[in-house]
Design a protein around this motif. Structure first.
Motif, short mmCIF file in Angstrom:
data_model
loop_
_atom_site.label_atom_id
_atom_site.label_comp_id
_atom_site.label_asym_id
_atom_site.label_seq_id
_atom_site.Cartn_x
_atom_site.Cartn_y
_atom_site.Cartn_z
N GLU A 140 -16.30 -76.96 -15.35
CA GLU A 140 -16.56 -77.62 -14.07
C GLU A 140 -16.73 -79.12 -14.24
O GLU A 140 -16.25 -79.91 -13.44
N LEU A 141 -17.42 -79.50 -15.33
CA LEU A 141 -17.59 -80.93 -15.61
C LEU A 141 -16.25 -81.60 -15.82
O LEU A 141 -15.98 -82.69 -15.31
N GLU A 142 -15.37 -80.92 -16.60
CA GLU A 142 -14.04 -81.47 -16.86
C GLU A 142 -13.26 -81.63 -15.56
O GLU A 142 -12.63 -82.66 -15.32
N ASP A 143 -13.33 -80.57 -14.69
CA ASP A 143 -12.59 -80.61 -13.43
C ASP A 143 -13.03 -81.78 -12.55
O ASP A 143 -12.24 -82.34 -11.81
N LEU A 144 -14.32 -82.10 -12.65
CA LEU A 144 -14.82 -83.21 -11.84
C LEU A 144 -14.21 -84.53 -12.30
O LEU A 144 -14.04 -85.46 -11.52
#
Ligand code: ATP
Ligand code: MG
Length: 290
Positions: free
Chosen positions: A278-282
């Motif tokens: 999720e952090l990467e997607d952000l």
């Protein structure tokens, strides 16, 4: 390391909590099938076990939110809910049960604060109305407890204006306001967003360090390892294994304990991987277009 009795193999004095063959049935379903457990003063015991194993039911029995169907539980040498007179057991009077319950604080998964009361009002409610404490004194004590859980400046906020972690810390302060000799925690962090778990565990760790006797149902393995004096693993209404946190968590003797711990670890890994994705997607913080 944990509370005051960690290093002693045989803690001094009688146990604060003693359950002998505690049985609980709902209708024809036996949910607790003979729990034997002792908790000594100042000890922190973490209860682990799969869903439905009876952890909550056991805490509810200690807090007399449920009545035993077999066996006995003593707190501080007193039988819970019943008393022995003339060789027979008699159900205690409501007032006597209320007195026993007032010595035990309980913190639930859901914070259960009164929504129409401020943080401070939540904390002073029981001391004033149950213990008949002088309101000014209860207020002073309430502010001191809110300070203890790091919320002095939120005293006049309503629950809806507080984060989950803050609400849970108010709930801990509220339980402490009755000056309990035993604190029960039922998965106090499992309804919280991950970033709010730490602040609640910190308050619980401080409480353990202050010498409070605690029984904590939790899936937070690092808390159990660092704070608990003893870990108790339950499954299907019985204690399967108990012992030193290092031993039980690192090299459990029983296959059922091992299977449960493996499952919890796998779930933790999946959650961590999901959070990382999720952090990467952000991606990087967007720059201000204006
Ligand atoms: N009031 C009730 N009436 C009937 N059955 C109940 C009642 N309360 C609990 N049970 C049953 O008792 C069993 C143990 O429930 P309990 O809530 O103690 O488990 P638990 O170990 O706390 O599980 P979880 O980790 O999901 O919170 C479950 O099978 C549950 O359905
Ligand atoms: Mg439960």
């Amino acid at each position: 390391m944990g509370g005051a009795v960690t290093s002693q193999s045989t803690p001094a004095g009688p146990p604060l909590v003693r359950a002998v063959n505690a049985i609980k049935e709902f209708g024809s379903t036996r949910v607790l099938d003979g729990i034997d457990l002792e908790v000594h003063r100042g000890e922190v015991v973490c209860l682990l076990g799969p869903s439905g194993s009876g952890k909550t039911t056991f805490l509810r029995l200690i807090n007399q939110m449920e009545r035993l169907t077999g066996g006995r539980i003593w707190v501080d040498g007193e039988l819970l809910g019943v008393e022995e007179r003339g060789g027979r057991l008699h159900v205690r009077k409501d007032r006597d049960i209320a007195r026993q319950r007032a010595r035990i604080g309980m913190v639930f998964q859901r914070f259960n604060l009164f929504p129409h009361m401020t943080a401070l009002e939540n904390v002073v409610e029981a001391p004033v109305h149950v213990k008949r404490m002088n309101p000014a004194e209860a207020r002073r004590q309430g502010l001191r407890l809110l300070e203890l859980v790091g919320l002095a400046e939120r005293a006049d906020y309503y629950p809806s204006q507080l984060s989950g972690g803050q609400q849970q810390r108010v709930a801990i302060a509220r339980a402490l306001a009755m000056e309990p000799e035993l604190m029960l925690f039922d998965e106090p962090t499992s309804a919280l967003d991950p970033e709010l778990v730490g602040e609640v565990l910190t308050v619980m760790r401080d409480l353990a360090d202050s010498g409070m006797t605690m029984i904590v149902v939790t899936h937070e393995m690092s808390f159990a390892r660092e704070v608990a004096d003893r870990v108790v693993f339950m499954d299907a209404g019985v204690v399967v294994e108990e012992g030193d946190p290092e031993q039980v968590l690192r090299s459990p003797r029983e296959p059922r304990t091992r299977a449960f711990l493996d499952r919890v670890r796998r779930e933790e890994q999946v959650l961590e991987q999901r959070a990382a994705r999720e952090l990467e997607d952000l991606g990087p913080e967007p720059s201000d277009p204006s």
